[in-house]
Structure formats: C-alpha cells, structure tokens
Design a protein around this motif. Sequence first.
Motif, PDB file in Angstrom:
ATOM      1  N   ASP A  28       0.826  -1.204   0.000  1.00  0.00           N
ATOM      2  CA  ASP A  28       0.000   0.000   0.000  1.00  0.00           C
ATOM      3  C   ASP A  28       0.863   1.257   0.000  1.00  0.00           C
ATOM      4  OD1 ASP A  28      -2.732   1.277   0.383  1.00  0.00           O
ATOM      5  OD2 ASP A  28      -1.675   2.056   2.135  1.00  0.00           O
ATOM      6  N   THR A  29       1.917   1.268   0.808  1.00  0.00           N
ATOM      7  CA  THR A  29       2.784   2.445   0.870  1.00  0.00           C
ATOM      8  C   THR A  29       3.583   2.619  -0.420  1.00  0.00           C
ATOM      9  OG1 THR A  29       2.958   2.422   3.283  1.00  0.00           O
ATOM     10  CG2 THR A  29       4.749   3.479   2.074  1.00  0.00           C
ATOM     11  N   VAL A  30       4.151   1.534  -0.940  1.00  0.00           N
ATOM     12  CA  VAL A  30       4.959   1.657  -2.170  1.00  0.00           C
ATOM     13  C   VAL A  30       4.081   2.100  -3.337  1.00  0.00           C
ATOM     14  CG1 VAL A  30       6.382   0.428  -3.836  1.00  0.00           C
ATOM     15  CG2 VAL A  30       6.669  -0.025  -1.395  1.00  0.00           C
ATOM     16  N   ARG A  31       2.946   1.434  -3.529  1.00  0.00           N
ATOM     17  CA  ARG A  31       2.098   1.763  -4.670  1.00  0.00           C
ATOM     18  C   ARG A  31       1.337   3.075  -4.453  1.00  0.00           C
ATOM     19  NH1 ARG A  31      -1.533  -0.930  -6.985  1.00  0.00           N
ATOM     20  NH2 ARG A  31      -0.714  -0.650  -9.085  1.00  0.00           N
ATOM     21  N   GLY A  32       1.199   3.512  -3.209  1.00  0.00           N
ATOM     22  CA  GLY A  32       0.612   4.818  -2.963  1.00  0.00           C
ATOM     23  C   GLY A  32       1.499   5.948  -3.435  1.00  0.00           C
ATOM     24  N   ASN A  33       2.792   5.693  -3.512  1.00  0.00           N
ATOM     25  CA  ASN A  33       3.746   6.674  -4.027  1.00  0.00           C
ATOM     26  C   ASN A  33       4.135   6.411  -5.480  1.00  0.00           C
ATOM     27  OD1 ASN A  33       4.729   8.414  -1.571  1.00  0.00           O
ATOM     28  ND2 ASN A  33       4.610   6.315  -0.804  1.00  0.00           N
ATOM     29  N   ILE A  34       4.097   5.137  -5.882  1.00  0.00           N
ATOM     30  CA  ILE A  34       4.494   4.747  -7.244  1.00  0.00           C
ATOM     31  C   ILE A  34       3.393   3.847  -7.788  1.00  0.00           C
ATOM     32  CG2 ILE A  34       6.366   3.789  -8.658  1.00  0.00           C
ATOM     33  CD1 ILE A  34       8.177   4.056  -6.170  1.00  0.00           C
ATOM     34  N   PRO A  35       2.326   4.412  -8.333  1.00  0.00           N
ATOM     35  CA  PRO A  35       1.167   3.610  -8.738  1.00  0.00           C
ATOM     36  C   PRO A  35       1.470   2.527  -9.768  1.00  0.00           C
ATOM     37  CG  PRO A  35       0.595   5.940  -8.648  1.00  0.00           C
ATOM     38  CD  PRO A  35       2.081   5.853  -8.487  1.00  0.00           C
ATOM     39  N   ASP A  36       2.486   2.742 -10.604  1.00  0.00           N
ATOM     40  CA  ASP A  36       2.781   1.748 -11.638  1.00  0.00           C
ATOM     41  C   ASP A  36       3.800   0.700 -11.191  1.00  0.00           C
ATOM     42  OD1 ASP A  36       4.935   3.427 -11.526  1.00  0.00           O
ATOM     43  OD2 ASP A  36       5.081   3.784 -13.683  1.00  0.00           O
ATOM     44  N   PHE A  37       4.160   0.710  -9.915  1.00  0.00           N
ATOM     45  CA  PHE A  37       5.096  -0.302  -9.417  1.00  0.00           C
ATOM     46  C   PHE A  37       4.438  -1.676  -9.446  1.00  0.00           C
ATOM     47  CE2 PHE A  37       6.756  -2.863  -5.856  1.00  0.00           C
ATOM     48  CZ  PHE A  37       8.117  -2.859  -6.152  1.00  0.00           C
ATOM     49  N   VAL A  38       5.117  -2.631 -10.079  1.00  0.00           N
ATOM     50  CA  VAL A  38       4.620  -4.001 -10.151  1.00  0.00           C
ATOM     51  C   VAL A  38       5.388  -4.832  -9.132  1.00  0.00           C
ATOM     52  CG1 VAL A  38       4.279  -6.030 -11.598  1.00  0.00           C
ATOM     53  CG2 VAL A  38       4.051  -3.725 -12.585  1.00  0.00           C
ATOM     54  N   PRO A  39       4.759  -5.238  -8.058  1.00  0.00           N
ATOM     55  CA  PRO A  39       5.483  -5.917  -6.979  1.00  0.00           C
ATOM     56  C   PRO A  39       5.844  -7.348  -7.338  1.00  0.00           C
ATOM     57  CG  PRO A  39       3.160  -5.807  -6.461  1.00  0.00           C
ATOM     58  CD  PRO A  39       3.338  -5.021  -7.716  1.00  0.00           C
ATOM     59  N   PRO A  40       7.065  -7.759  -7.029  1.00  0.00           N
ATOM     60  CA  PRO A  40       7.420  -9.168  -7.200  1.00  0.00           C
ATOM     61  C   PRO A  40       6.692 -10.032  -6.177  1.00  0.00           C
ATOM     62  CG  PRO A  40       9.209  -7.980  -6.141  1.00  0.00           C
ATOM     63  CD  PRO A  40       8.178  -6.959  -6.512  1.00  0.00           C
ATOM     64  N   ALA A  41       6.519 -11.300  -6.509  1.00  0.00           N
ATOM     65  CA  ALA A  41       5.819 -12.211  -5.604  1.00  0.00           C
ATOM     66  C   ALA A  41       6.660 -12.556  -4.391  1.00  0.00           C
ATOM     67  CB  ALA A  41       5.416 -13.478  -6.351  1.00  0.00           C
ATOM     68  N   ASP A  42       7.962 -12.598  -4.554  1.00  0.00           N
ATOM     69  CA  ASP A  42       8.864 -12.971  -3.463  1.00  0.00           C
ATOM     70  C   ASP A  42       8.985 -11.830  -2.463  1.00  0.00           C
ATOM     71  OD1 ASP A  42      11.140 -14.716  -2.345  1.00  0.00           O
ATOM     72  OD2 ASP A  42      12.128 -12.782  -2.681  1.00  0.00           O
ATOM     73  N   ASP A  43       8.838 -12.131  -1.190  1.00  0.00           N
ATOM     74  CA  ASP A  43       8.885 -11.093  -0.155  1.00  0.00           C
ATOM     75  C   ASP A  43      10.224 -10.372  -0.120  1.00  0.00           C
ATOM     76  OD1 ASP A  43       6.283 -11.442   0.616  1.00  0.00           O
ATOM     77  OD2 ASP A  43       6.737 -12.632   2.405  1.00  0.00           O
TER      78      ASP A  43
END
Length: 317
Positions: free
Chosen positions: A88-103
């Motif tokens: 939520d915090t990362v994508r709240g600042n970078i909406p197009d960030f695609v998160p990797p599945a690995d923690d």
Amino acid sequence: MPERPTSASRPTVVILLSDKRSGSTIFQSELIAHPDVRGLDYTSHTYLESHHWLKAAVMTGQPARLFSGGVPYPGYGGARNARTYMLDTVRGNIPDFVPPADDHALIRDGWEALCTRFAAPVFFEKSPQVLANWAAVSLLLNWMEETTFDVRLVGLVRNPLAVQHSSQKLFGTAPYDRQFGWAEIHRNLLALRQMLPPERLMLIRHEDIIADPQASFARVCDHIGIAPTPDMGSSITDRTQDRWRTDTDYRLTLDPVVIQVARAFGYSDDDLTNPHGAPLDIGPPPSRPIPDFTTLKNRFRDRIYRPIRMRRQSPYR
C-alpha cells in the motif's frame, strides 16, 4: 560488477532513528522544508512514516529475540498484513510499481523504487519503530551494504524523563515500564555508533536542537551534504521542552539502568532527576492497565480491518 559511484555523485537517503516522542516529527517538518529534501507523499501510517524495515522484519520471520522485548512486533497483525501495508505504501507513491511475488524481492525493490523516486537529491524518512527492533535495524544495515545510494543515518536522542512524560500524556503508557524500552532502544543506537563510521551516523540531542536550532540543523545539513537555508530551524520553539519538570503528578524516578545509558549521551545527573519523583525503595507502580475501548478499537482497525480493505482494493495480494 559496475563501479560503485562516489558519494559526491550519488543521491542521498537520510534515515532518522529515534524513540517515539523524541522530537522526530519536528525534525522531519524542518528538514523536508529544505528545497533539496523530499519525504514520502503517502504512507499507510501517521506522520509520513514508512515502517519499511520493521514490516520487512515481520514479513521475513526474523527471530523473536531480535524484536523489542523478545516479542515479534504485533502492530500489523502478522506477516501477510505487513506485506499488505508495504504494498500500500509503495504503490501509494508509485502507482505503476509491479510488486514481485517474493517477499525479499519486494522489500528490496520496493524500497529502492521509493528511494529512486524521492532522492532528488535527498530522500528523508523516519520511522521511530525501527530502532526499537534490532530485527529491523539489521535488515537496514544489510541494505546499506548493497545499495548504490549514499545512505546517512541520524540518531535523535531525548531525555528519558521527557520521553516518558510525553508518552504517558499521549499514549497512556506507564512511565516506569516504558523507561526500559527507552534503554533498549538507545543501547541499539550505541551499538550502531560503534559499528558505523561518523560519516554514516551522526547523533544529535533534541535538547540541543531546541537550544540552538540554526546551529543544529547546520550540523545536520553538513552531515547530509547540503547547504542549510537561512531560515532553517526558525520555526522551532521550546514550548513543551521542560513540561515534565512542572507536572507534580509525574512521579517517575529513573531506574539506575536507564541513567547509565542516558549518561552515554551526555545527560547529567541533574538532567535525569525528577523533582517530583517517588523514592525507588517504595517499589514500582502498577503495570499498564487493561487496554481501554479506544485501544482495542485501534488494534482491530490496524490489524484486521485496514489490511482486509487494502487487499480488496488492490489487484496485488
């Protein structure tokens, strides 16, 4: 492996480490007013704090003994919720960030993405929960060894009597119990001072900032590598600095263990004496009472309701 850039050519990441109620929000407000410094635009938490490295410690299941009091941090309600808050915090600042599945990849890539966005040239972040948990500090140190950013830490310290008084007034915490948390946090800071060179970590006391804000922030700016602005520190006052000294209901006498740690940061015995303190030989006061309705409601909100709502609103789980 590509050559590591020199500090002069690298954008800078500044992380403030402190206990709660130590003046970190005042410090943050003053520093991010500088034209070369940016903080986060959005976080899931208060005061633009990311909690990134504490969430990382919970997500990766760090040993319980590395958390404050030997108990894994419960504030997120578990590893899955910690990941939800991080997304939520990362994508709240970078909406197009695609998160990797690995923690582990999410922790690294998410933080690097935030640093890349905001270090123009300086990114500032503070999360008081980090220093209390060596599990989080250790992950931060690992990242510092790997990253190409120029990372500078600032350790902010405040008189433990003032911290416990402020915490009691705001959070309702028991000063006698909480003082040992202060000691634990600041032992972590002393360990960091031994582990890192002075150019990586500077220590500064809240009382010294209040006494001379301009000179104090000039020191901070020199540590970061930017020039102070003429009005830097001008908005800081001593309005609440010694409120604990005049509160006749505040009876905390510091334990000798806490005094030992505080002396390492230059506090004198006079600084650490409460004029209204109760004698230690009468025994400790009762521990914190059973949580009230508001506390229980906030725990439900933070550990259950908000994570579920964020997961429903995000395409990433």
